[in-house]
Design a protein around this motif. Structure first.
Motif: not given
Length: 315
Positions: A61-74
């Protein structure tokens, strides 16, 4: 021989309905973060989650010049937030209210310098409760969260095999957190008549854009309190004349007039000797009905594999 029953686990909705309702809201919180920060992509493809070998992910996911990711781990039952500068936050998935989950996720994002404000009203459900005030949904059964994900893993795998047969415009295989289902959608390439809308707590303009083109869609849905049976489904929009009477495989499949969909109970796949073949027969026969009766240009949309392509690796 592989244990098919283990690969396709039982998922009786009554056994995990409270967990399902809570997890539905948790995925909406995470999905709305992606929705808020991602550029619009046709048919709301920018909001979905994707199946992974451990759970579900937003993808970057973009956020300014950064990116991040959200992961569910089941498997380890964690929610990971991974930023492109190497920073990570790990939250434990456990029995807790939607309000607490929402607060913990927002706190973690702020600590990572990833502030975001989302619309806290859930979509596509009756009687929604804003995330920050939802103390009602607070269940988490590890076993059934894991089972649900394992069903998604198998469905995702077979859906991708089916998707590979088509060379026209086609969605990814993706998880819609609003309706809480996994789906893949094929397009004829022609516009569709305006959709009537009417999806609970979803603007009609969003629904109409989603169905602005002719489609044949295949999906898996785990059920809800009103219809507590996990199913595979397939529908066409607009529905061509004669679709409801079409001959569909396997024999366990049937047309549901209220939903305007063909339904295949999950248990009919789970208990079959060859689940992949049963599900692929359902997928192919419903697409054949939709595309033939709808007069799609089927020859132009049929994928032709290169002569050097092998569907399965050779030893």
């Amino acid at each position: 021989m592989k244990d098919v029953s283990n690969a396709w686990p039982a998922l009786p909705f009554a056994e995990w309905q409270d967990t399902a309702a809570t997890l539905h809201m948790w995925t909406q919180v995470v999905g709305k973060i992606r929705l808020t920060l991602s550029p619009w992509t046709n048919h709301s493809w920018h909001v979905t989650l994707y199946v992974t070998s451990r759970g579900l992910t937003t993808s970057p996911i973009p956020h300014g010049t950064s990116t991040f990711e959200i992961r569910f781990d089941f498997i380890d039952h964690e929610l990971g937030i991974l930023k492109s500068d190497g920073a990570v936050r790990i939250l434990t998935l456990c029995a807790q209210s939607v309000a607490k989950f929402y607060q913990e996720v927002m706190k973690a994002l702020a600590e990572l310098d990833l502030p975001v404000s989302i619309n806290t009203m859930p979509n596509e459900i009756e009687n929604p409760i804003p995330f920050d005030r939802d103390e009602e949904h607070r269940s988490y059964d590890r076993e059934y969260a894991n089972r649900f994900w394992r069903v998604l893993v198998q469905s995702d795998r077979v859906f991708k095999e089916f998707r590979s047969r088509f060379c026209g415009k086609c969605s990814p295989v993706h998880f819609f957190w609003g309706s809480f289902d996994l789906a893949v959608t094929r397009f004829s390439g022609r516009p569709a008549p305006p959709h009537p809308g009417g999806v609970p707590h979803l603007p009609d303009a969003i629904t109409r854009e989603a169905y602005s083109q002719e489609v044949s869609s295949l999906g898996f849905w785990p059920g809800n309190a009103a219809a507590p049976t996990p199913i595979f489904y397939s529908y066409a929009y607009p529905e061509p004349a004669g679709f409801a009477e079409a001959k569909i495989q396997p024999e366990a499949a049937f047309y549901q007039p209220k939903l305007h969909e063909f339904i295949l109970p999950y248990d009919s796949v789970r208990t079959a000797e060859k689940p992949d073949e049963v599900l692929l027969d359902f997928a192919q026969s419903t697409y054949d009905a939709a595309s033939t009766l709808g007069k799609w240009d089927r020859d132009a949309l049929q994928e032709v594999k290169p002569s050097l392509h092998f569907t399965h690796p050779h030893s």
